[in-house]
Design a protein around this motif. Structure first.
Motif: not given
Length: 52
Positions: A33-52
């Motif tokens: 569960v912690v790893l899934i939360i971390l992966i989702i947070s990296v994806i969301v932060s990448g979308l927020y900062f427009e890295w992707f």
């Protein structure tokens, strides 16, 4: 050869990485569960900062 999961009725404790008990299942579930939360947070932060 090392086995991964020890059956609860098997009395030998050597050559096993995990035991098939409640504590091991809870720990594995918590880590997943912690790893899934971390992966989702990296994806969301990448979308927020427009890295992707």
């Amino acid at each position: 050869m090392t086995k991964i999961v020890k059956d609860s009725d098997d009395k030998k404790e050597r050559d096993y990485i995990f035991q098939d008990n409640k504590k091991t299942r809870f720990g594995a579930g918590f880590i997943i569960v912690v790893l899934i939360i971390l992966i989702i947070s990296v994806i969301v932060s990448g979308l927020y900062f427009e890295w992707f």
